[in-house]
Enzyme design. Structure first.
Site, PDB file in Angstrom:
ATOM      1  N   ARG A  73     -10.003 -11.751   1.669  1.00 29.78           N
ATOM      2  CA  ARG A  73     -10.808 -12.807   1.051  1.00 29.78           C
ATOM      3  C   ARG A  73     -10.059 -14.142   1.050  1.00 29.78           C
ATOM      4  O   ARG A  73     -10.686 -15.196   1.028  1.00 29.78           O
ATOM      5  CB  ARG A  73     -11.227 -12.369  -0.365  1.00 29.78           C
ATOM      6  CG  ARG A  73     -10.092 -12.099  -1.303  1.00 29.78           C
ATOM      7  CD  ARG A  73     -10.522 -11.302  -2.541  1.00 29.78           C
ATOM      8  NE  ARG A  73     -10.780  -9.889  -2.225  1.00 29.78           N
ATOM      9  CZ  ARG A  73     -11.190  -8.994  -3.121  1.00 29.78           C
ATOM     10  NH1 ARG A  73     -11.399  -9.347  -4.382  1.00 29.78           N
ATOM     11  NH2 ARG A  73     -11.396  -7.740  -2.756  1.00 29.78           N
ATOM     12  N   LYS A 125       0.843  -1.196   0.000  1.00 31.04           N
ATOM     13  CA  LYS A 125       0.000   0.000   0.000  1.00 31.04           C
ATOM     14  C   LYS A 125       0.877   1.244   0.000  1.00 31.04           C
ATOM     15  O   LYS A 125       1.989   1.214   0.523  1.00 31.04           O
ATOM     16  CB  LYS A 125      -0.856   0.026   1.272  1.00 31.04           C
ATOM     17  CG  LYS A 125      -1.990  -0.979   1.305  1.00 31.04           C
ATOM     18  CD  LYS A 125      -2.800  -0.823   2.589  1.00 31.04           C
ATOM     19  CE  LYS A 125      -3.904  -1.857   2.704  1.00 31.04           C
ATOM     20  NZ  LYS A 125      -4.991  -1.694   1.719  1.00 31.04           N
TER      21      LYS A 125
HETATM   22  N1  BES Z   1      -8.004  -3.986   4.386  1.00 22.87           N
HETATM   23  C1  BES Z   1      -8.229  -3.555   3.057  1.00 22.87           C
HETATM   24  C2  BES Z   1      -9.581  -2.867   2.892  1.00 22.87           C
HETATM   25  C3  BES Z   1      -9.715  -1.522   3.534  1.00 22.87           C
HETATM   26  C4  BES Z   1      -9.294  -0.400   2.861  1.00 22.87           C
HETATM   27  C5  BES Z   1     -10.325  -1.402   4.748  1.00 22.87           C
HETATM   28  C6  BES Z   1      -9.468   0.844   3.448  1.00 22.87           C
HETATM   29  C7  BES Z   1     -10.494  -0.177   5.327  1.00 22.87           C
HETATM   30  C8  BES Z   1     -10.070   0.956   4.673  1.00 22.87           C
HETATM   31  C9  BES Z   1      -8.203  -4.730   2.094  1.00 22.87           C
HETATM   32  O1  BES Z   1      -7.399  -5.786   2.456  1.00 22.87           O
HETATM   33  C10 BES Z   1      -7.715  -4.215   0.789  1.00 22.87           C
HETATM   34  O2  BES Z   1      -6.618  -3.720   0.753  1.00 22.87           O
HETATM   35  N2  BES Z   1      -8.544  -4.314  -0.240  1.00 22.87           N
HETATM   36  C11 BES Z   1      -8.208  -3.831  -1.515  1.00 22.87           C
HETATM   37  C12 BES Z   1      -8.786  -4.779  -2.524  1.00 22.87           C
HETATM   38  C13 BES Z   1      -8.322  -4.543  -3.918  1.00 22.87           C
HETATM   39  C14 BES Z   1      -6.843  -4.880  -4.039  1.00 22.87           C
HETATM   40  C15 BES Z   1      -9.139  -5.399  -4.846  1.00 22.87           C
HETATM   41  C16 BES Z   1      -8.807  -2.434  -1.684  1.00 22.87           C
HETATM   42  O3  BES Z   1      -9.897  -2.203  -1.196  1.00 22.87           O
HETATM   43  O4  BES Z   1      -8.147  -1.600  -2.277  1.00 22.87           O
HETATM   44 ZN    ZN Z   2      -5.366  -5.543   1.845  1.00 24.10          ZN
END
Ligand code: BES
Ligand code: ZN
Ligand code: ZN
Length: 492
Positions: A336, A262
């Site tokens: 997931r 990230k």
């Molecule tokens: N933990 C994150 C989701 C999240 C993002 C929760 C912001 C709370 C605030 C999750 O694991 C994630 O990073 N999801 C990605 C999925 C994408 C790569 C398809 C996302 O939401 O960007």
């Molecule tokens: Zn994530």
């Protein structure tokens, strides 16, 4: 913990006491909302001159006789129902933390209203001081909260409020705990300690056991961390239970994104990626303490998602508990992957209902903002969760699982991919469609799927804006009350 009591009549204006009374606007003039305290001093207050307001949750303090305080809180324009009372009490309690005894003299239509006031007040006064160094005194000095109501609040009702509040506070503690302190094994230890006096069965899979039993999703996500993953199963099996509820929680103690790292700003807050696991665990604790006659199993999928030489790579293909293979195209879509294992394992026991709770997608906050949880799943499960959320005043919104989006996750090599690279449409829904693949069948002939609801709480799990109602900053503990209400429904 704050002492919660209910009374039909209160000795007004005693020292170290604040009495909370509502203010409303009637034909543009401010008026006190109906209250029990009969006092000329009170009725002669010039509300306009004091700067009182009818705006919901606005609050002023007025010095009252005998060194006591009257807190005048705006009640807004909505009907003063149970849910509004809970929020108002939370807001008032947050503003009155310096006062030893808080008394709520607001109109209540039944004992549930009165209990909701106590609940909101106790939730609003949450704070965590464990991590203060030199300045470790908290700001909250309140010792007791009393609700004045003509409706008798039973000892059992107050006991229930105490149990629920204690679990929501414990959930918030877990969520707020920094990720250097809370890692998968630490989480598992906290669980073991907490359930000991409750006589619950706990089973913990360490990395060896996870490998032996085919939990390839949890292992792959946790593989990049020096602090290995865990799967924790907790069972509450009361005598006479007719229904079985399985709760599955995403427990990523820190989500750096893994090798699909990230950006710096997106990583802040990712300690709260374990909120689902904390919520389902504390919901089970609440249900057990309330002795509800429902068999409940909680599955906590715990891993730390880190980049390293042992981390999973984009294009890795993993095999999860139900035998399906997943091509990992983005290691940041890790929730997931751990839930694939958790949902598969939960399905093996063929429970009557599976509910998973997860901070799953940023897309959930794009779609629904920060107060609503996204709700997806099978129709009976949706109805049960919607009814429970309505009953508790929590906010969920039913979202679809559009069949045509499933093909976005087709993989040339594996059974399914974890994301569609480059796709930005319907991120929350695609995650829901992915999870659905790991829900098993309810019958031996594999005709009917197990009833299942998925709650994406990426938005409401954590509040990084200003506090509101009984919601403090940081972890909120949202959906715990809804899960308990679902269990209550299954016990009937
Ligand atoms: N933990 C994150 C989701 C999240 C993002 C929760 C912001 C709370 C605030 C999750 O694991 C994630 O990073 N999801 C990605 C999925 C994408 C790569 C398809 C996302 O939401 O960007
Ligand atoms: Zn994530
Ligand atoms: Zn995550």
């Amino acid at each position: 913990m704050i002492k919660l009591t209910a009374t039909a009549k209160v000795a007004a204006f005693t020292k170290n006491q604040a009495i909370v009374i509502g203010v409303k606007s009637v034909s543009k003039k401010l008026q006190l909302v109906e209250h029990t305290i009969d006092s000329a001093w009170l009725s002669e207050l010039n509300l306009e001159a004091l700067g009182a307001s009818a705006k919901a949750e606005s609050i002023i303090r007025v010095s009252a006789p005998n060194g006591s305080v009257v807190a005048l809180i705006g009640v807004g324009n909505d009907e003063l129902d149970e849910d509004n009372l809970r929020e108002l009490a939370g807001a008032a309690a947050r503003a009155l933390g310096s006062i030893e005894n808080i008394v709520f003299d607001l109109p209540t239509s039944d004992a549930r209203d009165a209990a909701a006031i106590l609940e909101g007040a106790a939730l609003g006064q949450y704070e965590l001081t464990t991590y203060k160094g030199t300045d470790s005194t908290g700001s909250i000095k309140t010792k007791s909260v009393t609700v004045v109501s003509a409706h008798k609040v039973s000892a059992a009702a107050i006991a229930k409020v105490n149990i629920v509040v204690e679990s929501i506070r414990a959930t918030r503690d877990l969520v707020n705990t920094p990720p250097n302190v809370l890692f998968p094994a630490a989480f598992a230890n906290i669980v073991a300690k907490r359930v000991k006096p409750l006589n619950l069965e706990v089973q913990v899979w360490d990395e060896k056991a996870l490998a032996k039993d085919g939990f390839g999703g949890i292992l792959a996500v946790g593989g990049g961390s020096s602090r290995p993953p865990r799967l924790v199963k907790i069972d509450y099996r009361p005598k006479g239970a007719k229904k079985h509820l399985a709760l599955v929680g995403k427990g990523i103690t820190f989500d750096s994104g893994g090798l699909s790292l990230k950006p710096a700003e997106g990583m802040v807050g990712m300690k709260y990626d374990m909120t689902g696991a904390a919520t389902v665990f504390e919901a089970l604790v609440t249900i057990a303490k309330l002795a509800l006659p429902v068999h409940v199993t909680a599955w906590l999928c715990l891993a730390e998602n880190m980049p390293s030489g042992t981390a999973q790579r984009p294009n890795d293909i993993i095999k999860v508990r139900n035998g399906k293979t997943i091509e990992v195209l983005n290691t940041d879509a890790e929730g997931r992957l751990v839930l694939a294992d958790g949902l598969s394992a939960a399905s093996e026991e063929k429970p009557d209902l599976i509910i998973d709770v997860a901070t799953l997608t940023g897309a959930a906050t794009i779609a629904l903002g920060n107060r609503y949880a996204g709700l997806m799943g099978t129709s009976e499960a949706i109805s049960a969760v919607e009814a429970a959320a309505f009953d508790t005043g929590e906010l969920v919104w039913h979202m679809p699982l559009p069949a045509e989006l499933r093909s976005l996750l087709n993989s040339d090599l594996a059974d399914i991919a974890n994301v569609k690279i480059g796709n930005r449409a319907g991120g929350m829904l695609i995650a829901g469609l992915f999870l659905r693949e790991f829900i098993g069948f309810a019958d031996k002939r594999n005709e009917k799927k197990i009833e299942w609801a998925h709650l994406d709480i990426a938005g409401p799990a954590n509040n990084d804006a200003a506090p509101y109602g009984h919601t403090t900053k940081g972890g909120t503990g949202v959906m715990l009350r809804t899960l308990v209400s679902v269990a209550e429904g299954m016990a009937r």
